[in-house]
Structure formats: C-alpha cells, structure tokens
Motif scaffolding. Structure first.
Motif, mmCIF file in Angstrom:
data_model
loop_
_atom_site.group_PDB
_atom_site.id
_atom_site.type_symbol
_atom_site.label_atom_id
_atom_site.label_comp_id
_atom_site.label_asym_id
_atom_site.label_seq_id
_atom_site.Cartn_x
_atom_site.Cartn_y
_atom_site.Cartn_z
ATOM 1 N N ILE A 111 0.895 -1.285 0.031
ATOM 2 C CA ILE A 111 0.132 0.103 -0.031
ATOM 3 C C ILE A 111 1.040 1.366 -0.049
ATOM 4 O O ILE A 111 0.478 2.297 -0.551
ATOM 5 N N HIS A 112 2.173 1.108 0.531
ATOM 6 C CA HIS A 112 2.851 2.524 0.803
ATOM 7 C C HIS A 112 3.111 2.910 -0.641
ATOM 8 O O HIS A 112 3.677 4.079 -0.775
ATOM 9 N N VAL A 113 3.333 1.903 -1.656
ATOM 10 C CA VAL A 113 3.716 2.094 -3.057
ATOM 11 C C VAL A 113 2.595 2.339 -4.086
ATOM 12 O O VAL A 113 2.424 3.494 -4.619
ATOM 13 N N SER A 115 -0.483 3.263 -2.872
ATOM 14 C CA SER A 115 -1.195 4.658 -2.670
ATOM 15 C C SER A 115 -0.552 5.927 -3.261
ATOM 16 O O SER A 115 -1.264 7.171 -3.009
ATOM 17 N N GLN A 116 0.565 5.822 -3.435
ATOM 18 C CA GLN A 116 1.352 7.169 -4.067
ATOM 19 C C GLN A 116 0.584 7.385 -5.360
ATOM 20 O O GLN A 116 0.617 8.858 -5.766
ATOM 21 N N VAL A 152 -4.614 9.598 0.685
ATOM 22 C CA VAL A 152 -3.350 9.319 1.631
ATOM 23 C C VAL A 152 -2.684 10.354 1.741
ATOM 24 O O VAL A 152 -2.319 10.966 0.991
ATOM 25 N N GLY A 155 1.154 9.860 5.905
ATOM 26 C CA GLY A 155 0.929 8.473 6.494
ATOM 27 C C GLY A 155 -0.211 7.990 6.929
ATOM 28 O O GLY A 155 -0.105 6.896 7.737
ATOM 29 N N VAL A 157 -3.992 6.575 5.623
ATOM 30 C CA VAL A 157 -5.107 5.995 4.554
ATOM 31 C C VAL A 157 -6.274 6.273 4.820
ATOM 32 O O VAL A 157 -7.000 6.037 5.798
ATOM 33 N N MET A 176 -0.932 4.301 7.825
ATOM 34 C CA MET A 176 -0.370 3.549 6.941
ATOM 35 C C MET A 176 -0.004 1.980 7.317
ATOM 36 O O MET A 176 -0.300 0.904 6.798
ATOM 37 N N GLN A 177 0.860 2.261 8.462
ATOM 38 C CA GLN A 177 1.414 0.557 8.890
ATOM 39 C C GLN A 177 0.254 -0.176 9.667
ATOM 40 O O GLN A 177 0.389 -1.487 9.637
ATOM 41 N N GLU A 180 -1.867 -1.375 6.215
ATOM 42 C CA GLU A 180 -0.849 -2.320 5.554
ATOM 43 C C GLU A 180 -0.971 -3.848 6.002
ATOM 44 O O GLU A 180 -0.849 -4.958 5.492
ATOM 45 N N ASN A 185 -2.120 -6.376 -0.838
ATOM 46 C CA ASN A 185 -1.061 -6.020 -1.739
ATOM 47 C C ASN A 185 -1.725 -6.073 -3.296
ATOM 48 O O ASN A 185 -1.088 -6.499 -4.312
#
Length: 194
Positions: A111-113, A115-116, A152, A155, A157, A176-177, A180, A185
């Motif tokens: 998600i950190h990728v 969501s960009q 987002v 940090g 979501v 975010m964490q 996740e 994914n």
C-alpha cells in the motif's frame, strides 16, 4: 464478525434479520433472499456505486449494478452456490466500457507504493481483510473485502468501508502501517477521465 477458521470470516447480526433492517426492494433486489445472499458479497460494487455518485450523474440501485456485473462476468456463481468474485479483469473492462473510467490493475504491491497514485480524481479499490473494521485485530487475514481508498496524506490512509460500523464506514482512516496489516497488496486504481 467472527473467524470461521483459517478459511475466512463470518459476519452476522446477532438475533436480527438483516433484510428487516434494509429496504432491499428500493435497492433493486427482487426478494429479501436475494438481498441476504448478495449483501455481503457486493463490497466492490458499493465502492463503484460511491464513485458513480461522486463523479457522475449516474444513479443505479445495487440490484441493477449486480445484474450488470453478473452479465460481464465480474462474479461467477458456482453450482454449489459459492460465489467467485469480484473478479478484477472483467470488472475493469465493464467499468471502462460502460462508465468511461480508466482502470489499472495493482498486484503484488504494498500500500505504501500503490497509494502514491491516489489523488483527486484517482482512487483505489483495495483488497483488505474484513477485519479492518476492528484495527486492533492481531494477525488478520489478508483480502476477502474491498474498500475505496480516496486519499493518503501524512502517512494516513483515508477510505470508505462498505461494511464498516456506523461510526467508521463513510470516512475511516488508519495509519499506513496499520492499514498495511490488512491489505492484500492488490486492488484496482480507477481514474475519472472527464
């Protein structure tokens, strides 16, 4: 909601018939049985319905959206009654063809990728655990439910959860964490083209 073993979760309303809590006929279902069968399986269509209401003047009840999704092969009902879906590729083809949205498949991407790419006019239907309703759940399953990630920032979501509790369904947010832990994914980026 309770775990039913490694295979999944069961969501229930103790002692209450959900079809009595919802006006299934005005939502386009032909019977309370049809509503009860599909109501826990159409989270992706609820995300689409939200997009249609926010981005277009198209207003379709869930029963009509479901009929179209079935025609396009977004769900497959097996002879046993088990439902496969939401199946991403037919869903993307339908949404692009009928509503003019641009869709991009997201697989094997944290998600950190992914969501960009979320920004005004582009959202993500993200595959998460239904247990996301309770962020304190430890070791949740991943996948099995869809939510609409619409922002987002810093940090955090921000998402709509079609099966959230009344206080966190329309506008939920998680660090975010934490998000996740529930995220599978995968999902679909959807962009409005007009």
């Amino acid at each position: 909601m309770r775990r039913t073993g490694l295979s999944g979760l069961e969501v229930f309303l103790g002692g209450t018939d959900p079809s009595r809590l919802h006006d299934w006929a005005s939502d386009g279902y032909r019977s309370s049985e049809e509503y009860l069968f599909w109501s826990r399986k159409v989270c992706g269509l609820a995300c689409l319905q939200s997009l249609l209401q926010g981005w277009t003047d198209i207003r379709l009840p869930m029963g009509e959206l479901l009929a179209l999704a079935l025609d396009w092969g977004c769900y497959v009902v097996e002879p046993s009654g088990r439902v496969q879906g939401l199946i991403y590729r037919p869903f993307m083809a339908w949404v692009s063809s009928q509503f003019g949205f641009h869709c991009e498949l997201v697989e094997h991407t944290p998600i950190h990728v992914s969501s960009q790419k979320v920004r005004p006019g582009q959202v993500m239907i993200a595959s998460v655990s239904p247990e996301i309703r309770d962020p304190n759940t430890h070791a949740p399953q991943r996948g099995g439910h869809l939510v609409l990630v619409y922002a987002v920032d810093d940090g955090v979501v921000r998402f709509h959860n079609p099966s959230g509790y009344s206080h966190n369904s329309d506008s939920a947010s998680l660090p975010m964490q934490v998000f996740e832990r529930f995220h599978a994914n995968r999902g679909i980026l959807i962009r409005r083209t007009s």
